[in-house]
Structure formats: C-alpha cells, structure tokens
Design a protein around this motif. Sequence first.
Motif, short mmCIF file in Angstrom:
data_model
loop_
_atom_site.label_atom_id
_atom_site.label_comp_id
_atom_site.label_asym_id
_atom_site.label_seq_id
_atom_site.Cartn_x
_atom_site.Cartn_y
_atom_site.Cartn_z
N ALA A 1 -67.25 2.24 30.23
CA ALA A 1 -67.82 2.48 31.44
C ALA A 1 -68.58 1.13 31.97
N SER A 2 -68.64 0.86 33.42
CA SER A 2 -69.20 -0.30 33.95
C SER A 2 -70.70 -0.02 33.86
N GLU A 3 -71.32 -1.18 33.66
CA GLU A 3 -73.10 -0.84 33.49
C GLU A 3 -73.46 -0.24 34.95
N LYS A 4 -72.94 -0.04 35.73
CA LYS A 4 -73.18 0.74 36.90
C LYS A 4 -72.73 2.28 36.90
N ALA A 5 -72.34 2.61 35.87
CA ALA A 5 -71.63 4.17 35.81
C ALA A 5 -72.90 4.79 35.54
N CYS A 6 -72.84 6.37 35.95
CA CYS A 6 -73.68 7.11 35.48
C CYS A 6 -73.04 8.44 35.53
N PHE A 7 -73.70 9.19 34.53
CA PHE A 7 -73.10 10.25 33.97
C PHE A 7 -74.28 11.55 34.23
#
Length: 254
Positions: free
Chosen positions: A121-127
């Motif tokens: 994941a990129s640090e900008k990912a969100c789940f």
Amino acid sequence: MGVTLTIDQHIARVVIDRPEALNAMNESVLVQMKQAVDSIQNNENVRVAIFMGGGVKSFVAGADINYMSSMTPLEGEKWGKFGQSVFMAISELRCPTIAVIQGYALGGGTELAISCDLRIASEKACFAQPEVKLGIIPGFGGTQRLTRLIGPGYAKQMIFTGDQFSALQALAMGLVNEVVSHDKLIERVDALAQSIISGSPNGIRLAKEAIEHGLQGSLNKGLQLEAALFGLCFASPEQREGMTAFVEKRKPKF
Ligand code: CO8
C-alpha cells in the motif's frame, strides 16, 4: 476503459481503469477481470501477477453502487456469486499475486485486495468495508477472507462500523504487508516481483498450493499435503538446479 492485461518478462499486470467511477466494478469490469485472470492462468510464462487501479486516487472504490441500486434479492445473490467466482479465480491463480493499493480500497476494493496473496500500500491508501452504510453486507468474500486474514476482532470492527482505515492502521491489523511512500510504490512492487521471479517457479507454485489448501483444513491434513508436495519437488529439474547452484557457489537459473 476497463480492465487491461499486459504480460512482460514473466510479470502480468492487470489494471482496473474506470476513472469516471474511481474504478468501481460493474458487470463489464468483472467479466473483463475474469478474462484477464483466465489468460494469466493459461500462460505458463507468468510468474507473478500484479493487480492495480488506474489513476492515482483509487485502487477500486468497490462494486458499482448505481449498478446495484435497483437489484432484486435474486439479482443480488447472482451478482454476489459472480463476484465471488471472479475473486476465487484470482485466489486460485497458480502464480503469486500482488495487490498494489495507491488510494481507495473500499468494499469490493478491499475484497479484491485480500483475494491476492500480498498487498503493498501507498501511505495514501485507505481501506474500508462500508457495505452496512449502504444497507448490505460484504458480498465478494469479505466476511470470510477478511476474518481469516486479520482475525474476527478487526474484521468485525471494519465491517460493523464501515469506517475508513489508513494504510498504517491496515499495516497494524495485518491487512497489508507493507506501506511505502506514494512515489516509491511501483519501484517497491517491481523489486518484490523480481525477488519472487528469482525463486523456483515450481517451488513457489507448490508452496502456494500447500498454504492455500492447508488453510482450508486441519493441521494434520495440511502437513500430509506438505510432505507430498515436498516429495514432488524432487521430481522437478528446478530442485537439481537450485541445489547444484548452491554447491557450485553460483546463482540458480530458473
Ligand atoms: N459505485 C459507483 N460510483 C462510484 C463509486 C461506487 N462504488 N465510488 C465512486 N463513484 C463515483 C461517484 O459517484 C462520482 O461520480 P460522479 O462524478 O458521476 O458524481 C465519482 O466516482 C467520483 O467520486 P466522488 O465525487 O464521490 O469522489 P470523492 O473524492 O468526493 O469521494 C469516495 C471518494 C469516498 C470513494 C466516494 O466516492 C465514495 O464513498 N464512494 C463509494 C464507496 C463505497 O461505498 N464502496 C463500496 C460499494 S459496495 C461494495 O463494494 C460491495 C461489494 C460486494 C457486493 C456484493 C453484492 C451482493
């Protein structure tokens, strides 16, 4: 726009690209995804498959809500089963799979990511599993795979609240393998893919088979399968090459 598959140097790349809906999956996307997965499974040359979303903002923002909004119960069940079958085909790919999550992985997006073997994941990912906010439940495997991957406590927290979780929270829950800076994401995934490619394809395929089957049964059954597959490795020239290379102090050629 839709799903594109490219295969180059043993690496298959599947890109889900529907910019107008943050890569949300409608029927056409799932049909194209299944075609891409079948092509990968039928190509002996592929040693790693990478799944990613087009653009920078979203991996996959879930199943298409407009598409689902007027479904009847029967249509909903059929749609759920279809999505499950596509994601099952992904999890049954013989080669290792990597989900590259650069932004939103919501609902079916998180379910797609957890159908892959590894998640970077990129640090900008969100789940999130926001389905209960829409009056439904996760239907593409989320209630089952998420629980097996991160345990019932965190899975229930994600599913009951529908809240978004940052990449670092996902890392702490064991939902992703690694979090890397946004601009280094592709570089890191390529390095990971190369690391996998440098190993014995037969060994990796059999190891994946042992892990996947073992997860579905008892420890004893899993160990029996491991022993059988371990024996099978010795029928492959890759075992000879791997061990001979060690003895000759050189890199193996797989
Ligand atoms: N479906 C359809 N369209 C979508 C979706 C989606 N899941 N997500 C985003 N879009 C569209 C928006 O409608 C918008 O379109 P338009 O420009 O025409 O209005 C466009 O993408 C851009 O989105 P936003 O303007 O909303 O962008 P923001 O940056 O403001 O917000 C969000 C981004 C937070 C991602 C927001 O779009 C959002 O909340 N999207 C919905 C996410 C969601 O709830 N996903 C889960 C869907 S349910 C699901 O996946 C269940 C899977 C299993 C089903 C099994 C059935 C049996």
